[in-house]
Design an enzyme around this catalytic site. Structure first.
Site, PDB file in Angstrom:
ATOM      1  N   GLU A 196       0.803  -1.224   0.000  1.00  0.00           N
ATOM      2  CA  GLU A 196       0.000   0.000   0.000  1.00  0.00           C
ATOM      3  C   GLU A 196       0.839   1.278   0.000  1.00  0.00           C
ATOM      4  O   GLU A 196       0.301   2.376  -0.181  1.00  0.00           O
ATOM      5  CB  GLU A 196      -0.951   0.002   1.197  1.00  0.00           C
ATOM      6  CG  GLU A 196      -2.038  -1.051   1.135  1.00  0.00           C
ATOM      7  CD  GLU A 196      -1.586  -2.456   1.519  1.00  0.00           C
ATOM      8  OE1 GLU A 196      -2.230  -3.418   1.064  1.00  0.00           O
ATOM      9  OE2 GLU A 196      -0.589  -2.609   2.267  1.00  0.00           O
TER      10      GLU A 196
ATOM     11  N   CYS B  50       8.979  -2.933   5.845  1.00  0.00           N
ATOM     12  CA  CYS B  50       9.951  -3.980   6.152  1.00  0.00           C
ATOM     13  C   CYS B  50       9.344  -5.317   5.750  1.00  0.00           C
ATOM     14  O   CYS B  50       8.307  -5.714   6.282  1.00  0.00           O
ATOM     15  CB  CYS B  50      10.295  -3.971   7.637  1.00  0.00           C
ATOM     16  SG  CYS B  50      11.421  -5.297   8.123  1.00  0.00           S
TER      17      CYS B  50
ATOM     18  N   ASP C 289       8.629 -18.470   3.919  1.00  0.00           N
ATOM     19  CA  ASP C 289       8.723 -19.736   3.209  1.00  0.00           C
ATOM     20  C   ASP C 289       7.973 -19.754   1.886  1.00  0.00           C
ATOM     21  O   ASP C 289       7.965 -20.767   1.193  1.00  0.00           O
ATOM     22  CB  ASP C 289       8.176 -20.871   4.092  1.00  0.00           C
ATOM     23  CG  ASP C 289       9.018 -21.070   5.346  1.00  0.00           C
ATOM     24  OD1 ASP C 289      10.241 -20.835   5.280  1.00  0.00           O
ATOM     25  OD2 ASP C 289       8.442 -21.460   6.379  1.00  0.00           O
TER      26      ASP C 289
ATOM     27  N   HIS D 197       5.719 -14.908  -1.488  1.00  0.00           N
ATOM     28  CA  HIS D 197       5.096 -13.627  -1.150  1.00  0.00           C
ATOM     29  C   HIS D 197       6.147 -12.521  -1.020  1.00  0.00           C
ATOM     30  O   HIS D 197       5.932 -11.399  -1.497  1.00  0.00           O
ATOM     31  CB  HIS D 197       4.303 -13.774   0.157  1.00  0.00           C
ATOM     32  CG  HIS D 197       3.589 -12.540   0.581  1.00  0.00           C
ATOM     33  ND1 HIS D 197       2.457 -12.074  -0.068  1.00  0.00           N
ATOM     34  CD2 HIS D 197       3.828 -11.655   1.589  1.00  0.00           C
ATOM     35  CE1 HIS D 197       2.046 -10.962   0.517  1.00  0.00           C
ATOM     36  NE2 HIS D 197       2.861 -10.699   1.521  1.00  0.00           N
TER      37      HIS D 197
ATOM     38  N   PHE E 173      12.827   5.593  -1.316  1.00  0.00           N
ATOM     39  CA  PHE E 173      12.577   4.169  -1.117  1.00  0.00           C
ATOM     40  C   PHE E 173      13.181   3.729   0.217  1.00  0.00           C
ATOM     41  O   PHE E 173      14.387   3.589   0.345  1.00  0.00           O
ATOM     42  CB  PHE E 173      13.218   3.407  -2.280  1.00  0.00           C
ATOM     43  CG  PHE E 173      12.937   1.938  -2.305  1.00  0.00           C
ATOM     44  CD1 PHE E 173      11.748   1.463  -2.808  1.00  0.00           C
ATOM     45  CD2 PHE E 173      13.877   1.032  -1.854  1.00  0.00           C
ATOM     46  CE1 PHE E 173      11.494   0.098  -2.868  1.00  0.00           C
ATOM     47  CE2 PHE E 173      13.638  -0.326  -1.900  1.00  0.00           C
ATOM     48  CZ  PHE E 173      12.442  -0.803  -2.404  1.00  0.00           C
TER      49      PHE E 173
END
Length: 156
Positions: free
Chosen positions: A61, A83, A88, A91, A116
């Site tokens: 977002e 962050c 695993d 994603h 950034f």
């Protein structure tokens, strides 16, 4: 947690406003990034009224929020903090790619620099090392980048 001493080589910018957008996900890390940025901005002459903070649920977002803040035409720079810690599943890769491409597109298409401040780390320890540990303070570095980019835009 150590703090970064804002460098004296930063240009002086007057009457500048900065928006900081912080992802709530991994908030103990992202709030430290935001705090470091605010400390650096204030150490370089910014007043509380020159800095506005906003929160979004997660890193994806950040781009939308930055876009809305640019469209509002109230800020000289936007800093985004998130962050993402590898897990695993893929994603991590999708989130990192999405935010990177989004911020890159905003910087290419808009007149307001977007800084950034997305940490992309393997584990929480790596994140902690980037908020005042052996890898410095990425929040402070983002604020320094914002100041430098405001100066660049005004120089051009």
């Amino acid at each position: 947690m150590s703090t970064h001493n804002p460098t004296s080589t930063l240009p002086k910018v007057d009457d500048a406003r900065v928006a900081i957008v912080t992802a709530q996900w991994n908030g103990h890390i992202t709030s430290a990034l935001r705090s470091g940025a605010i400390d650096t901005l204030k150490a370089n002459g910014f007043k509380d009224t020159d800095i506005e903070t906003f929160e979004v649920p997660g890193a994806v977002e950040l781009t939308f929020a930055a876009s809305q803040l640019i469209e509002a035409s109230r800020f000289d720079a936007v800093i985004v903090f998130g962050c993402v810690i590898r897990g695993d599943t893929p994603h991590f890769d999708y989130v990192c790619q999405s935010v990177t491409q989004g911020v890159t597109a905003l910087n290419a298409d808009c007149d307001t620099p977007v800084i950034f401040g997305l940490l992309t780390v393997e584990n929480e320890e790596q994140a902690l090392q980037r908020i005042g540990g052996e890898h410095g303070h990425k929040g402070c570095e983002a604020a320094a980048a914002a100041i430098s980019m405001i100066h660049l835009v005004r120089t051009i």
